[in-house]
Design a protein around this motif. Structure first.
Motif, PDB file in Angstrom:
ATOM      1  N   LEU A  29      -9.043   3.177   5.214  1.00 19.38           N
ATOM      2  CA  LEU A  29      -8.561   1.818   5.510  1.00 19.38           C
ATOM      3  C   LEU A  29      -8.055   1.734   6.943  1.00 19.38           C
ATOM      4  O   LEU A  29      -8.292   0.750   7.649  1.00 19.38           O
ATOM      5  N   TYR A 158      -3.213  -4.799   8.547  1.00 22.12           N
ATOM      6  CA  TYR A 158      -2.047  -5.284   7.791  1.00 22.12           C
ATOM      7  C   TYR A 158      -1.621  -6.685   8.235  1.00 22.12           C
ATOM      8  O   TYR A 158      -0.519  -7.126   7.905  1.00 22.12           O
ATOM      9  N   ALA A 161      -0.826  -8.591   5.217  1.00 24.19           N
ATOM     10  CA  ALA A 161       0.136  -7.911   4.334  1.00 24.19           C
ATOM     11  C   ALA A 161       1.578  -8.083   4.793  1.00 24.19           C
ATOM     12  O   ALA A 161       2.496  -8.045   3.976  1.00 24.19           O
TER      13      ALA A 161
ATOM     14  N   LYS B   2      -5.038  -6.380   1.190  1.00 20.37           N
ATOM     15  CA  LYS B   2      -3.818  -6.271   0.392  1.00 20.37           C
ATOM     16  C   LYS B   2      -2.969  -5.107   0.891  1.00 20.37           C
ATOM     17  O   LYS B   2      -3.476  -4.127   1.398  1.00 20.37           O
ATOM     18  N   HIS B   3      -1.676  -5.219   0.682  1.00 21.79           N
ATOM     19  CA  HIS B   3      -0.801  -4.090   0.990  1.00 21.79           C
ATOM     20  C   HIS B   3      -0.983  -2.998  -0.062  1.00 21.79           C
ATOM     21  O   HIS B   3      -1.099  -3.282  -1.252  1.00 21.79           O
ATOM     22  N   ASP B   4      -1.022  -1.763   0.390  1.00 21.40           N
ATOM     23  CA  ASP B   4      -1.160  -0.625  -0.520  1.00 21.40           C
ATOM     24  C   ASP B   4      -0.058   0.383  -0.165  1.00 21.40           C
ATOM     25  O   ASP B   4      -0.024   0.899   0.954  1.00 21.40           O
ATOM     26  N   GLU B   6       0.559   3.411  -0.974  1.00 22.85           N
ATOM     27  CA  GLU B   6       0.169   4.771  -0.565  1.00 22.85           C
ATOM     28  C   GLU B   6      -0.336   4.792   0.884  1.00 22.85           C
ATOM     29  O   GLU B   6      -0.099   5.744   1.622  1.00 22.85           O
ATOM     30  N   HIS B   7      -1.042   3.735   1.278  1.00 24.18           N
ATOM     31  CA  HIS B   7      -1.503   3.649   2.674  1.00 24.18           C
ATOM     32  C   HIS B   7      -0.326   3.503   3.630  1.00 24.18           C
ATOM     33  O   HIS B   7      -0.319   4.058   4.729  1.00 24.18           O
ATOM     34  N   THR B   8       0.654   2.734   3.204  1.00 28.78           N
ATOM     35  CA  THR B   8       1.857   2.553   4.029  1.00 28.78           C
ATOM     36  C   THR B   8       2.578   3.889   4.205  1.00 28.78           C
ATOM     37  O   THR B   8       2.953   4.267   5.324  1.00 28.78           O
ATOM     38  N   GLU B 115       4.108  -2.150  -9.325  1.00 28.43           N
ATOM     39  CA  GLU B 115       3.532  -3.385  -8.759  1.00 28.43           C
ATOM     40  C   GLU B 115       4.496  -4.571  -8.892  1.00 28.43           C
ATOM     41  O   GLU B 115       4.628  -5.394  -7.988  1.00 28.43           O
ATOM     42  N   SER B 133       6.864  -6.092  -0.856  1.00 25.78           N
ATOM     43  CA  SER B 133       5.570  -5.657  -0.322  1.00 25.78           C
ATOM     44  C   SER B 133       5.436  -5.997   1.158  1.00 25.78           C
ATOM     45  O   SER B 133       5.020  -5.162   1.980  1.00 25.78           O
TER      46      SER B 133
END
Lengths: 179, 179
Positions: A29, A158, A161, B2-4, B6-8, B115, B133
């Motif tokens: 990503l 982001y 986001a 979308k915000h994730d 784990e990626h953050t 979530e 989020s």
């Protein structure tokens, strides 16, 4: 601010490790998406940095030292990274960038440049006369310009986001000044 | 996009090491100069990142979880870094940032967010309702925004040194969108 070769080398030495620390193992990503059509992913930017190591900074420095103003540099191929990234992973590229940068810095040291060398001129195909000092300062600033681009490409992912914070985040106001 | 979470976290985990790799041991030309009056040096930006760790991201997340929309966040003190950097070296700040970021990520994991938690709302003093989020996505994008700023402040130091290449270097066209 005058150009200082030791300051340039200090920065050039650190960029590969900084890119590895930031990018290695990150979800795709962050690394394989772009800012939209005709823009580069982080992965492509690293390929471009490798291509510059191969064809730009040291080969052009050598031309200044050997030919001075009698022969213009080859134009830089801004799509040269396409061959660099084919079939590679980002980890491959990060390793390759570190290796070729290290070799090039070794080559730079072997030039054993003196102040008088840094003032020598070559011919840029678009700008005309440029000094070796300007070329080497640009090598360092080019690293920074692509780190700047990398953070912008990543932050773009982001953009939605972050919700209303988008107006506070400078990187999201940056229009992308380099291709 | 979308915000994730784990990626953050993947990004937040890497920033301190990336800053260390880029900045540790660099000449102060790169790290202690600014873009001019009322602008920050790299050293000050790292102080600001530490201040954010102390007062912004985790404390605000805790407020969303504890108080929801019944209590607004404290306004962020944009000069809070002044106390953080007093009497410190850049190496001190880089170590401190790594330590406090690591503690904060541990705290984030202990929240064990689901979530439904990420959709919970708090109240920003300027924007009004924001989700957890959005706050966490902004934590990551804020790292990128200040990396973006750091590369710009550094490149500025070579604005003259690069000669005619300045027009090709995107980072030198960036007007600095964040204070």
């Amino acid at each position: 601010m005058k150009h200082d070769l030791e300051h340039t080398i200090a920065l050039l030495t650190r960029t590969p490790a900084a890119l590895k620390a930031l990018l290695r193992g990150l979800p795709e990503l962050w690394t394989h998406r772009t800012e939209g059509e005709n823009s580069w992913s982080v992965f492509e930017v690293v390929g471009h940095l490798i291509h510059g190591e191969r064809t730009d900074w040291i080969p052009r420095s050598r031309m200044v030292l050997q030919f001075g103003e009698s022969k213009a540099f080859e134009p830089f191929d801004r799509l040269g990274h396409v061959r660099e990234i084919e079939g590679k992973s980002l980890d491959d590229l990060l390793d390759e960038f570190a290796r070729i940068r290290s070799d090039n810095l070794e080559q730079l040291r072997r030039f054993n440049l003196q102040e008088s060398d840094l003032a020598r001129r070559g011919v840029h195909p678009a700008f005309g006369a440029v000094t070796l000092s300007e070329l080497l300062a640009t090598w360092a600033a080019h690293d920074l310009s692509h780190l700047h681009q990398i953070t912008r490409v990543m932050a773009h992912q982001y953009r939605e986001a972050v919700g209303p914070w988008s107006e506070y985040l400078g990187v999201l106001q940056c229009s992308g000044h380099s291709s």
